[in-house]
Enzyme design. Sequence first.
Site, short mmCIF file in Angstrom:
data_model
loop_
_atom_site.label_atom_id
_atom_site.label_comp_id
_atom_site.label_asym_id
_atom_site.label_seq_id
_atom_site.Cartn_x
_atom_site.Cartn_y
_atom_site.Cartn_z
N HIS A 29 39.48 82.90 56.37
CA HIS A 29 39.95 82.91 57.76
C HIS A 29 41.35 83.51 57.85
O HIS A 29 42.34 82.79 57.71
CB HIS A 29 39.97 81.49 58.30
CG HIS A 29 38.63 80.82 58.25
ND1 HIS A 29 38.08 80.32 57.08
CD2 HIS A 29 37.72 80.56 59.22
CE1 HIS A 29 36.90 79.80 57.34
NE2 HIS A 29 36.65 79.93 58.62
N HIS A 260 38.98 85.32 63.46
CA HIS A 260 39.01 83.90 63.10
C HIS A 260 38.53 83.67 61.66
O HIS A 260 39.24 83.08 60.86
CB HIS A 260 38.16 83.07 64.07
CG HIS A 260 37.83 81.72 63.52
ND1 HIS A 260 38.65 80.63 63.72
CD2 HIS A 260 36.82 81.30 62.71
CE1 HIS A 260 38.14 79.59 63.06
NE2 HIS A 260 37.03 79.96 62.45
N GLU A 409 37.98 53.12 64.89
CA GLU A 409 37.58 53.09 63.48
C GLU A 409 37.87 54.40 62.76
O GLU A 409 38.32 54.41 61.62
CB GLU A 409 36.08 52.77 63.34
CG GLU A 409 35.71 51.31 63.59
CD GLU A 409 35.42 51.01 65.04
OE1 GLU A 409 35.68 51.88 65.92
OE2 GLU A 409 34.92 49.90 65.33
N HIS A 471 24.10 45.94 65.98
CA HIS A 471 25.19 45.50 65.12
C HIS A 471 24.75 45.19 63.69
O HIS A 471 25.59 44.84 62.85
CB HIS A 471 25.86 44.25 65.73
CG HIS A 471 26.78 44.58 66.87
ND1 HIS A 471 26.39 45.36 67.92
CD2 HIS A 471 28.08 44.26 67.10
CE1 HIS A 471 27.40 45.49 68.76
NE2 HIS A 471 28.44 44.84 68.28
C1 LIG Z 1 34.57 68.84 62.17
C2 LIG Z 1 34.41 70.32 62.04
N1 LIG Z 1 33.53 70.96 62.83
C3 LIG Z 1 33.35 72.29 62.73
C4 LIG Z 1 34.05 73.01 61.82
C5 LIG Z 1 33.79 74.50 61.66
N2 LIG Z 1 34.95 75.25 62.20
C6 LIG Z 1 35.90 75.72 61.38
S1 LIG Z 1 37.13 76.49 62.21
C7 LIG Z 1 36.36 76.22 63.69
C8 LIG Z 1 37.00 76.71 64.96
C9 LIG Z 1 38.38 76.22 65.07
O1 LIG Z 1 39.03 76.80 66.13
P1 LIG Z 1 40.60 76.75 66.19
O2 LIG Z 1 41.07 75.42 65.78
O3 LIG Z 1 41.01 77.26 67.51
O4 LIG Z 1 41.05 77.73 65.02
P2 LIG Z 1 41.43 79.26 65.14
O5 LIG Z 1 40.26 79.98 65.74
O6 LIG Z 1 42.61 79.33 66.00
O7 LIG Z 1 41.68 79.68 63.74
C10 LIG Z 1 35.17 75.53 63.51
C11 LIG Z 1 34.27 75.14 64.61
C12 LIG Z 1 34.95 72.32 61.00
N3 LIG Z 1 35.67 72.91 60.06
N4 LIG Z 1 35.14 70.99 61.16
#
Ligand SMILES: Cc1ncc(C[n+]2csc(CCOP(=O)(O)OP(=O)(O)O)c2C)c(N)n1
Length: 660
Positions: A29, A260, A409, A471
Amino acid sequence: MISPEKHQRMANAIRFLAMDAVEKANSGHPGMPMGCADVATVLFTRYLSFDPKNPLWPDRDRFVLSAGHGSMLIYSLLYLTGYEDMTIEDIKSFRQLGAKTAGHPEYGHASGIETTTGPLGQGIATAVGMALAEKKLADEFGSDLQNHYTYVLAGDGCLMEGISQEAITLAGHLKLNKLIVFWDDNGISIDGAISLADSTDQHARFRSAGWNTIAIDGHDPEAIAAAIETAKKSDKPTMIAAKTVIGFGAPNKAGTHKVHGSPLGADEIAATRKALGWNEEAFSIPADVLDAWRLAGLRSTKTRKDWEARLAGTDAEKRAEFNRRFAGELPGTLSGAVDAYKKKLAETKPTVATRKASEDALEVINGVVTETLGGSADLTGSNNTKTSQTKSITPTDFSGRYIHYGIREHGMAAAMNGIALHGGLIPYSGGFLIFSDYCRPSIRLAALMGIRVIHVLTHDSIGLGEDGPTHQPVEHMAALRAIPNLMMFRPADATETVECWQVALETKDRPSGIALTRQNLIPARTEYEERNLCAQGAYELISASDAKVSIFASGSEVEIAMKAQQQLEAKGISARVVSVPCFELFFEQDADYQEAIIGDAPVKIAVEAGIRQGWDAIIGSTGTFIGMKSFGASGPAKELYKHFGITADAVVAAAEAKLA
Ligand SMILES: Cc1ncc(C[n+]2csc(CCOP(=O)(O)OP(=O)(O)O)c2C)c(N)n1
């Protein structure tokens, strides 16, 4: 003072390392590190108190890259500032098998990585625990020894995840004013513009939770610096919304979701080199830029040395306590206290619920282990996690040893990770076993990182009775046992409960869960035994010569197993009972021990008020399992056990049927 031009080149060094490493790995990324390079450069060259030569110095500032997909940002920073275990070769092997530079930053791979991130939202929630630990330790040891900031870099994804709400409201409530969060406000995630899926006013959101917020241009070094200065003076935690351009510098792809999570491609990288005036080969940093970065890495040497001098000048007893706690070593008095308590239990033979037994064990433990930091997710009276030593922490008084995490939690489990990672404290907290589902992602990370957090998980089966199937855990023991490196305990009585606690505390490099009953249990162990029998995961509770039947059970079902054993003996059928408080530990014993404990009785029966999954490793696929196959039901516990056929009579009948 770093000139604007030098700043630009230093930030560009991050950008090109990220671009080049992602390109070489053909995966990763680049957009986030390129967009956040200015924020990171200002933070690491002017504010963050850190020492690459002494990465574990206890009073360093903590930096958490919550947007873990932008891992090349932290790897670049560690290399540039001179961490010895992050070389240019490590950068070149980004994302390769065995490299320190894993896809997402992993705790323990290289120094300077304060926590594992990648599952979005975990980083910011873990950082709340770090900031909480700092405030608690500052209260206890004084600001001479603990006085640092916790910085977070979070993206839109972190702020959209539900866990961030729990973390933000907890931090706001506790007024963790030394927590400073940068929000990489770039308006982009994977699918495209954030506006596709979210329209939150993040400033209003944070403010309503008791935070201070600041909006800046995330590419303006002086604005970034001014925001940090303001944040440091705040009496509340601060969120700095840094407006950035994802993939900053890439002429055709910046500002779009295309940067990204994919390599930019050779053409775009060449165009970016041109646009940013960077004439270097891939992975090559000009000497003046690298020098400037290395100087930044030396910036806090004096601060660290001053801190060491203050520690050396501290009263010997306090210093020893501080050092012991940060080394993660338990006080030498623990084993004696546990031993004396076990002797007492052998005399009093209490019939108690294991949640109550856990409270009694904690009363002994908290009396000698000064670093335990208890808590509960609003179930203190049910989890029995508060003892006479653990006064509540409040926003204005951190002298206590108990956190009211509220009904959070997930946030609690992540904060516990942060507390453990920070050092100096051992977090334990309570919740219902059923809601371990709500904290599972953080428990999993604790196991992956190998850190000591202890989850007290009460109301561990249909034995909780009237609250009913919503529960009553059914699949939870199996689900938690499935997490590698997590010790899931299910003690059968008061003696086993304190033994499980002892193992959990003495294991520095693993998390534990202790599943406990709501209902009373008669003691399984009535004789004093110095050895911690639970430490081997399973042991013979009742032996029998030439046993025809082996009955294996955990927790509350050990009582049923023992009753069944007596009934079988009365019928002239030789039977033995094995208590299985911890699968993980049992399957780590040597083959001889496992074989001896499993035994060679022709009939093997396991009893647990949960699903069968996992038990076949002990009883084999032809063994008999007496437990749950469906969700539970609402009703008195005794009736439920009968209704679901988890009784001594059922065990006896199954044994007889097999032997017939
Ligand atoms: C809990 C979780 N869900 C999905 C992902 C997959 N994922 C990685 S980066 C991303 C998008 C994040 O967007 P942003 O925080 O705006 O990052 P940017 O595009 O600015 O790098 C996703 C959905 C992940 N790493 N963790």
